[in-house]
Design a protein around this motif. Sequence first.
Motif, PDB file in Angstrom:
ATOM      1  N   PHE A  21      -4.321   1.387   7.334  1.00  0.00           N
ATOM      2  CA  PHE A  21      -4.852   2.618   7.911  1.00  0.00           C
ATOM      3  C   PHE A  21      -6.381   2.604   7.927  1.00  0.00           C
ATOM      4  O   PHE A  21      -7.027   2.043   7.042  1.00  0.00           O
ATOM      5  N   ALA A  22      -6.913   3.234   8.951  1.00  0.00           N
ATOM      6  CA  ALA A  22      -8.359   3.335   9.105  1.00  0.00           C
ATOM      7  C   ALA A  22      -8.833   4.737   8.736  1.00  0.00           C
ATOM      8  O   ALA A  22      -8.094   5.721   8.861  1.00  0.00           O
ATOM      9  N   SER A  23     -10.055   4.823   8.268  1.00  0.00           N
ATOM     10  CA  SER A  23     -10.690   6.108   7.978  1.00  0.00           C
ATOM     11  C   SER A  23     -12.159   6.004   8.376  1.00  0.00           C
ATOM     12  O   SER A  23     -12.844   5.047   7.998  1.00  0.00           O
ATOM     13  N   TYR A  24     -12.619   6.993   9.152  1.00  0.00           N
ATOM     14  CA  TYR A  24     -14.004   6.928   9.621  1.00  0.00           C
ATOM     15  C   TYR A  24     -14.560   8.330   9.787  1.00  0.00           C
ATOM     16  O   TYR A  24     -13.956   9.183  10.464  1.00  0.00           O
ATOM     17  N   ASP A  25     -15.666   8.578   9.144  1.00  0.00           N
ATOM     18  CA  ASP A  25     -16.351   9.857   9.290  1.00  0.00           C
ATOM     19  C   ASP A  25     -15.415  11.034   8.993  1.00  0.00           C
ATOM     20  O   ASP A  25     -15.323  12.000   9.742  1.00  0.00           O
ATOM     21  N   ASN A  26     -14.664  10.873   7.864  1.00  0.00           N
ATOM     22  CA  ASN A  26     -13.753  11.904   7.379  1.00  0.00           C
ATOM     23  C   ASN A  26     -12.570  12.155   8.303  1.00  0.00           C
ATOM     24  O   ASN A  26     -11.961  13.225   8.299  1.00  0.00           O
ATOM     25  N   ILE A  27     -12.211  11.182   9.130  1.00  0.00           N
ATOM     26  CA  ILE A  27     -11.002  11.234   9.956  1.00  0.00           C
ATOM     27  C   ILE A  27     -10.127  10.048   9.566  1.00  0.00           C
ATOM     28  O   ILE A  27     -10.515   8.890   9.790  1.00  0.00           O
ATOM     29  N   PRO A  28      -8.960  10.299   8.953  1.00  0.00           N
ATOM     30  CA  PRO A  28      -8.470  11.589   8.441  1.00  0.00           C
ATOM     31  C   PRO A  28      -9.266  12.008   7.198  1.00  0.00           C
ATOM     32  O   PRO A  28     -10.027  11.206   6.661  1.00  0.00           O
ATOM     33  N   ASN A  29      -9.047  13.230   6.770  1.00  0.00           N
ATOM     34  CA  ASN A  29      -9.810  13.699   5.612  1.00  0.00           C
ATOM     35  C   ASN A  29      -9.400  12.914   4.362  1.00  0.00           C
ATOM     36  O   ASN A  29      -8.344  12.278   4.310  1.00  0.00           O
ATOM     37  N   LYS A  30     -10.232  12.961   3.347  1.00  0.00           N
ATOM     38  CA  LYS A  30     -10.051  12.111   2.163  1.00  0.00           C
ATOM     39  C   LYS A  30      -8.709  12.332   1.484  1.00  0.00           C
ATOM     40  O   LYS A  30      -8.069  11.383   1.013  1.00  0.00           O
ATOM     41  N   ASN A  31      -8.269  13.567   1.404  1.00  0.00           N
ATOM     42  CA  ASN A  31      -7.002  13.859   0.738  1.00  0.00           C
ATOM     43  C   ASN A  31      -5.826  13.260   1.493  1.00  0.00           C
ATOM     44  O   ASN A  31      -4.933  12.627   0.907  1.00  0.00           O
ATOM     45  N   ASP A  32      -5.802  13.440   2.829  1.00  0.00           N
ATOM     46  CA  ASP A  32      -4.721  12.885   3.647  1.00  0.00           C
ATOM     47  C   ASP A  32      -4.740  11.358   3.619  1.00  0.00           C
ATOM     48  O   ASP A  32      -3.692  10.709   3.553  1.00  0.00           O
ATOM     49  N   TYR A  33      -5.934  10.807   3.653  1.00  0.00           N
ATOM     50  CA  TYR A  33      -6.064   9.348   3.650  1.00  0.00           C
ATOM     51  C   TYR A  33      -5.551   8.772   2.325  1.00  0.00           C
ATOM     52  O   TYR A  33      -4.847   7.748   2.309  1.00  0.00           O
ATOM     53  N   ARG A  34      -5.867   9.449   1.236  1.00  0.00           N
ATOM     54  CA  ARG A  34      -5.398   8.994  -0.073  1.00  0.00           C
ATOM     55  C   ARG A  34      -3.876   9.024  -0.142  1.00  0.00           C
ATOM     56  O   ARG A  34      -3.249   8.076  -0.643  1.00  0.00           O
ATOM     57  N   LYS A  35      -3.260  10.077   0.382  1.00  0.00           N
ATOM     58  CA  LYS A  35      -1.803  10.165   0.392  1.00  0.00           C
ATOM     59  C   LYS A  35      -1.179   9.070   1.259  1.00  0.00           C
ATOM     60  O   LYS A  35      -0.136   8.499   0.906  1.00  0.00           O
ATOM     61  N   MET A  36      -1.822   8.768   2.378  1.00  0.00           N
ATOM     62  CA  MET A  36      -1.318   7.708   3.250  1.00  0.00           C
ATOM     63  C   MET A  36      -1.328   6.360   2.540  1.00  0.00           C
ATOM     64  O   MET A  36      -0.371   5.579   2.632  1.00  0.00           O
ATOM     65  N   LEU A  37      -2.419   6.100   1.806  1.00  0.00           N
ATOM     66  CA  LEU A  37      -2.508   4.831   1.089  1.00  0.00           C
ATOM     67  C   LEU A  37      -1.471   4.754  -0.039  1.00  0.00           C
ATOM     68  O   LEU A  37      -0.859   3.701  -0.260  1.00  0.00           O
ATOM     69  N   GLN A  38      -1.268   5.849  -0.747  1.00  0.00           N
ATOM     70  CA  GLN A  38      -0.289   5.867  -1.832  1.00  0.00           C
ATOM     71  C   GLN A  38       1.130   5.652  -1.299  1.00  0.00           C
ATOM     72  O   GLN A  38       1.900   4.866  -1.875  1.00  0.00           O
ATOM     73  N   SER A  39       1.456   6.327  -0.215  1.00  0.00           N
ATOM     74  CA  SER A  39       2.787   6.178   0.377  1.00  0.00           C
ATOM     75  C   SER A  39       2.998   4.753   0.890  1.00  0.00           C
ATOM     76  O   SER A  39       4.085   4.179   0.744  1.00  0.00           O
ATOM     77  N   THR A  40       1.948   4.197   1.465  1.00  0.00           N
ATOM     78  CA  THR A  40       2.037   2.836   1.976  1.00  0.00           C
ATOM     79  C   THR A  40       2.256   1.831   0.856  1.00  0.00           C
ATOM     80  O   THR A  40       3.040   0.878   0.992  1.00  0.00           O
ATOM     81  N   ALA A  41       1.590   2.043  -0.259  1.00  0.00           N
ATOM     82  CA  ALA A  41       1.758   1.150  -1.410  1.00  0.00           C
ATOM     83  C   ALA A  41       3.209   1.159  -1.892  1.00  0.00           C
ATOM     84  O   ALA A  41       3.774   0.102  -2.219  1.00  0.00           O
ATOM     85  N   VAL A  42       3.820   2.336  -1.911  1.00  0.00           N
ATOM     86  CA  VAL A  42       5.224   2.445  -2.334  1.00  0.00           C
ATOM     87  C   VAL A  42       6.134   1.749  -1.321  1.00  0.00           C
ATOM     88  O   VAL A  42       7.037   0.992  -1.696  1.00  0.00           O
ATOM     89  N   THR A  43       5.903   2.003  -0.049  1.00  0.00           N
ATOM     90  CA  THR A  43       6.722   1.393   1.002  1.00  0.00           C
ATOM     91  C   THR A  43       6.665  -0.131   0.934  1.00  0.00           C
ATOM     92  O   THR A  43       7.693  -0.814   0.994  1.00  0.00           O
ATOM     93  N   LEU A  44       5.464  -0.667   0.799  1.00  0.00           N
ATOM     94  CA  LEU A  44       5.302  -2.115   0.738  1.00  0.00           C
ATOM     95  C   LEU A  44       5.980  -2.684  -0.508  1.00  0.00           C
ATOM     96  O   LEU A  44       6.690  -3.696  -0.437  1.00  0.00           O
ATOM     97  N   SER A  45       5.769  -2.044  -1.642  1.00  0.00           N
ATOM     98  CA  SER A  45       6.322  -2.537  -2.901  1.00  0.00           C
ATOM     99  C   SER A  45       7.842  -2.558  -2.882  1.00  0.00           C
ATOM    100  O   SER A  45       8.471  -3.573  -3.216  1.00  0.00           O
ATOM    101  N   ARG A  46       8.464  -1.464  -2.471  1.00  0.00           N
ATOM    102  CA  ARG A  46       9.922  -1.389  -2.481  1.00  0.00           C
ATOM    103  C   ARG A  46      10.539  -2.256  -1.386  1.00  0.00           C
ATOM    104  O   ARG A  46      11.622  -2.822  -1.565  1.00  0.00           O
TER     105      ARG A  46
END
Length: 400
Positions: free
Chosen positions: A138-163
């Motif tokens: 995922f990409a993030s640039y100039d607060n798009i998406p916002n930091k909170n949403d981006y963090r959730k995207m990265l966390q969900s992706t880590a779980v998806t990849l791991s499992r």
Amino acid sequence: LLSAFVAAAHLSQVLTMSQLVQVLVCIEATIPFRGDQWCEIAEERLEILRTGNQSILSYPLADIQSSTAVHCAVMVANNDVSGFSSPDIALFLSNTWSLIPETNKQLFQVDTYSVVTYRESIRKMSKFLSSLKPERVFASYDNIPNKNDYRKMLQSTAVTLSRSVIYMKVKLYALAVLEALADYSGGKTLPLSQIMGQLKQCHDHEKTNIQVTTTTTTTTTTTTTTIRTTTTATLSPVTTTSRSTTTRTIAADTTATRNSLSSSSVGGMTRSSSEKLFLTRTVSQPRLESLLPKIRDADIYEDCKDDILDLLLHGRRHTSVFDIKSSPVSLYIYKSIGEEAIISQYETCEKLFQGKLDSSTFLSTQNENIVIDISRGFAVMSSYITNQEESESRTRTLSN
């Protein structure tokens, strides 16, 4: 690049040059797994077009909003890979499975590709997903998406990849056992369908039926009469105890079913099957999983995880052209020895795959019950291949 050319060719008559450039930026942004490294480069290039550079364009595109264009491109790019952050891992794996044949065309040859071909395709995808970092998805640039949403995207992706990688390693462990047995008994080039059963005959239920058809022909001087008799028999279960605490059921040999063909009426006379006076005998091949012991819920190994159990049992979200959705043999192994044991043995599987460990040594280091159970099923599957070849040979002889 081709998509950008096609878009430019079709939209050039309805969009302004500035609008068309912004569309092309969005298309270019969908090149995956670059994180946000491309964002600054894209904005710099758009600024060059906005302010004017005669070596690129003869006139500036003053109405381009560079930052807005990059923001839009980031949203398009992230949406294009949104499956990585989806909680629906079965859907993610379905999309992943649809990509696998693109790098191995042999998989389109259903029921003929080898266990090694299938294994290597899954292995390559597993290695890629193991090396992939969520920040590259995922990409993030100039607060798009916002930091909170981006963090959730990265966390969900880590779980998806791991499992997803765990799921693939469970499948690869099962394939390692099958590959070693195939190599031990005749060769790794043996088609996977001869080990597992034909894909087109796959059923997701536990019951396996054998369809036996005999055809007899009576000929007189005036008429020819064809009599077709169809008998359906269910494999008889045989109860064995291979562990001191667990009684398990395996499918028996089909001798009784074959004996039911020991006599047939042809032209008013009774002839034994040993006379080989029948023209055809079609025996549908079972699936390997129907020949394995059934593991009760109470006997499932304690460290098995619900998400992997569900994926192996119910399968990926959609069917694929080269594979079934569920993974019944992998499920049997996972239930029997658990996740930790499989992961701890994966390096040994890799040695087998790389040719650093011979099949006999590999099998000798694995769980004895697993090897014995699958070997028995493997032997039954092999007997069907032999019977089919003999039947086809007799048919050709009689036809001639």
